[in-house]
Design a protein around this motif. Structure first.
Motif, PDB file in Angstrom:
ATOM      1  N   ALA A  15       0.719  -1.199  -0.179  1.00 29.34           N
ATOM      2  CA  ALA A  15       0.001  -0.009  -0.052  1.00 29.34           C
ATOM      3  C   ALA A  15       0.846   1.130  -0.050  1.00 29.34           C
ATOM      4  N   PHE A  16       0.270   2.259  -0.625  1.00 32.44           N
ATOM      5  CA  PHE A  16       0.911   3.566  -0.603  1.00 32.44           C
ATOM      6  C   PHE A  16      -0.124   4.897  -0.575  1.00 32.44           C
ATOM      7  N   GLN A  17       0.554   5.890   0.039  1.00 32.22           N
ATOM      8  CA  GLN A  17      -0.065   7.065   0.164  1.00 32.22           C
ATOM      9  C   GLN A  17      -0.491   7.688  -1.207  1.00 32.22           C
ATOM     10  N   LEU A  18      -1.640   7.966  -1.365  1.00 37.97           N
ATOM     11  CA  LEU A  18      -1.986   8.628  -2.682  1.00 37.97           C
ATOM     12  C   LEU A  18      -3.232   9.628  -2.512  1.00 37.97           C
ATOM     13  N   ASP A  19      -3.090  10.798  -2.679  1.00 35.44           N
ATOM     14  CA  ASP A  19      -4.055  12.060  -2.438  1.00 35.44           C
ATOM     15  C   ASP A  19      -4.259  12.298  -3.901  1.00 35.44           C
ATOM     16  N   LEU A  38     -13.313  13.793 -10.226  1.00 34.93           N
ATOM     17  CA  LEU A  38     -12.891  13.703 -11.706  1.00 34.93           C
ATOM     18  C   LEU A  38     -11.421  14.363 -12.086  1.00 34.93           C
ATOM     19  N   PHE A  39     -11.247  15.412 -11.594  1.00 35.77           N
ATOM     20  CA  PHE A  39      -9.794  16.011 -12.175  1.00 35.77           C
ATOM     21  C   PHE A  39      -8.713  15.020 -11.563  1.00 35.77           C
ATOM     22  N   GLY A  40      -8.967  14.575 -10.286  1.00 36.45           N
ATOM     23  CA  GLY A  40      -7.688  13.693  -9.651  1.00 36.45           C
ATOM     24  C   GLY A  40      -7.725  12.364 -10.437  1.00 36.45           C
ATOM     25  N   TRP A  41      -8.798  11.856 -10.909  1.00 35.73           N
ATOM     26  CA  TRP A  41      -8.705  10.530 -11.594  1.00 35.73           C
ATOM     27  C   TRP A  41      -8.280  10.723 -12.922  1.00 35.73           C
ATOM     28  N   HIS A  42      -8.559  11.853 -13.588  1.00 36.00           N
ATOM     29  CA  HIS A  42      -7.765  12.166 -14.886  1.00 36.00           C
ATOM     30  C   HIS A  42      -6.533  12.414 -14.662  1.00 36.00           C
ATOM     31  N   GLU A  43      -5.872  13.250 -13.763  1.00 34.46           N
ATOM     32  CA  GLU A  43      -4.590  13.299 -13.548  1.00 34.46           C
ATOM     33  C   GLU A  43      -3.817  11.957 -13.146  1.00 34.46           C
ATOM     34  N   LEU A  44      -4.276  11.081 -12.540  1.00 35.24           N
ATOM     35  CA  LEU A  44      -3.677   9.866 -12.444  1.00 35.24           C
ATOM     36  C   LEU A  44      -3.675   9.043 -13.591  1.00 35.24           C
ATOM     37  N   THR A  45      -4.955   8.894 -14.203  1.00 35.92           N
ATOM     38  CA  THR A  45      -5.284   7.976 -15.634  1.00 35.92           C
ATOM     39  C   THR A  45      -4.230   8.510 -16.566  1.00 35.92           C
ATOM     40  N   LYS A  46      -4.173   9.914 -16.991  1.00 33.93           N
ATOM     41  CA  LYS A  46      -3.274  10.187 -17.954  1.00 33.93           C
ATOM     42  C   LYS A  46      -1.597  10.067 -17.863  1.00 33.93           C
ATOM     43  N   ARG A  47      -1.323   9.769 -16.449  1.00 34.94           N
ATOM     44  CA  ARG A  47       0.007   9.318 -16.272  1.00 34.94           C
ATOM     45  C   ARG A  47       0.073   7.862 -16.410  1.00 34.94           C
ATOM     46  N   ILE A  48      -0.999   7.136 -16.422  1.00 32.55           N
ATOM     47  CA  ILE A  48      -0.809   5.640 -16.495  1.00 32.55           C
ATOM     48  C   ILE A  48      -0.898   5.374 -17.929  1.00 32.55           C
ATOM     49  N   ILE A  49      -1.623   5.902 -18.757  1.00 31.82           N
ATOM     50  CA  ILE A  49      -2.098   5.648 -20.274  1.00 31.82           C
ATOM     51  C   ILE A  49      -0.687   5.463 -21.180  1.00 31.82           C
ATOM     52  N   PRO A  50       0.395   6.271 -20.915  1.00 29.03           N
ATOM     53  CA  PRO A  50       1.610   6.034 -21.627  1.00 29.03           C
ATOM     54  C   PRO A  50       2.404   4.743 -21.370  1.00 29.03           C
ATOM     55  N   ILE A  51       2.175   4.221 -19.917  1.00 29.42           N
ATOM     56  CA  ILE A  51       2.775   2.980 -19.590  1.00 29.42           C
ATOM     57  C   ILE A  51       2.128   1.661 -20.346  1.00 29.42           C
ATOM     58  N   MET A  52       0.804   1.968 -20.119  1.00 32.03           N
ATOM     59  CA  MET A  52      -0.070   0.956 -20.975  1.00 32.03           C
ATOM     60  C   MET A  52       0.291   0.865 -22.443  1.00 32.03           C
TER      61      MET A  52
END
Length: 275
Positions: free
Chosen positions: A50-54, A107-121
């Motif tokens: 587990a990790f701390q993530l806000d 919404l905004f936080g999910w978007h910020e996280l997701t757009k960092r994950i997409i390039p990895i995928m």
């Protein structure tokens, strides 16, 4: 078979916690996150990584991803965006700051996280993104304007993302729960008390009924399901050869999806206004 990795947000209680524990037992490399460090410590004590993530703190997202990707060897098979809350209150009583806070988390936080994950995928050639929406992402209830708006926006953003990622071998799904037995209502009551002035509102009488409902031990009634119902849908979205676009969880979600298709808007309004 290589162990598959999944990042899950909002794992302190409820849907996220059940998903993390179930998938861990199922053999996934679960990378669980929570906003508060004390909740992270609790997750670790349960045997989870587990990790701390806000999600409202973009520096927190960056710092968490460095640790998460180190743990996962730089890959990430699945992302389950889950951590959210509901801000009750009539639209006319809703401070803009409350609406902004709702969107930052939902919404905004999910978007910020997701757009960092997409390039990895994209780089690894595969991935799946699952967004936890709500029945209130496609039908509206009184005094849920902020939450409705954030989930309607999430559905639109997710549908667009699904089209854009089709050729990248990244599947995108929405899970739309109705009433689930979690801390959601207790958190909603806290948000209500923070931003809404009951005594100064023309909705005072209705608000007092809402407070009683949110304070109830089982405000969702007999149609409320445990968090495991959402986890069941999540597992299908991860393991099916072709994940569904939408997973409708609980009878109210399925019922209102049907009503929205067949009823005129005025008739649906009449039905929903009783909620």
């Amino acid at each position: 078979m290589t162990q598959q990795s999944i990042l899950i947000t909002g794992c302190s209680t409820g849907i996220g916690l059940d998903a993390a524990l179930t998938l861990h037992a199922r053999g996934y490399q679960v990378l669980a996150t929570a906003r508060k460090q004390q909740d992270v410590d609790t997750l670790i004590s349960k045997g989870l990584t587990a990790f701390q993530l806000d999600v409202t703190d973009y520096g927190s997202i960056d710092a968490a991803l460095v640790k998460i990707l180190t743990e996962s060897g730089g890959k990430l098979d699945f992302l389950f965006n889950n951590g959210a809350y509901g801000q009750p209150g009539a639209v006319e009583d809703l401070p803009t700051d409350a609406l902004r806070a709702q969107f930052e988390t939902n919404l905004f936080g999910w978007h910020e996280l997701t757009k960092r994950i997409i390039p990895i995928m994209r780089q690894q050639g595969h991935g799946r993104i699952i967004q936890c929406s709500s029945v209130l992402g496609f039908v509206s209830l009184k005094y849920r304007g902020a939450y409705n708006a954030s989930k309607y926006a999430l559905e639109g953003l997710t549908d667009t993302m699904r089209l854009e990622l089709k050729d990248a071998n990244i599947q995108v799904s929405l899970i739309e729960p109705g009433p689930i037995d979690t801390q959601f209502r207790a958190n909603a009551l806290q948000a209500f008390n923070q931003y809404i002035s009951v005594d100064d509102s023309v909705h005072e009488a209705d608000y007092k009924e809402q407070i009683k409902r949110l304070s109830s031990e089982n405000p969702g009634g007999s149609m409320t399901l445990p968090s495991s119902a959402v986890t069941k849908a999540l597992i299908h979205s991860l393991e099916a050869k072709r994940a569904k676009v939408r997973y409708r969880v609980t009878t109210p979600t399925k019922m209102f999806a049907f009503f929205k298709r067949i009823l005129p808007s005025r008739w649906l309004d009449s039905l929903l206004s009783k909620g």
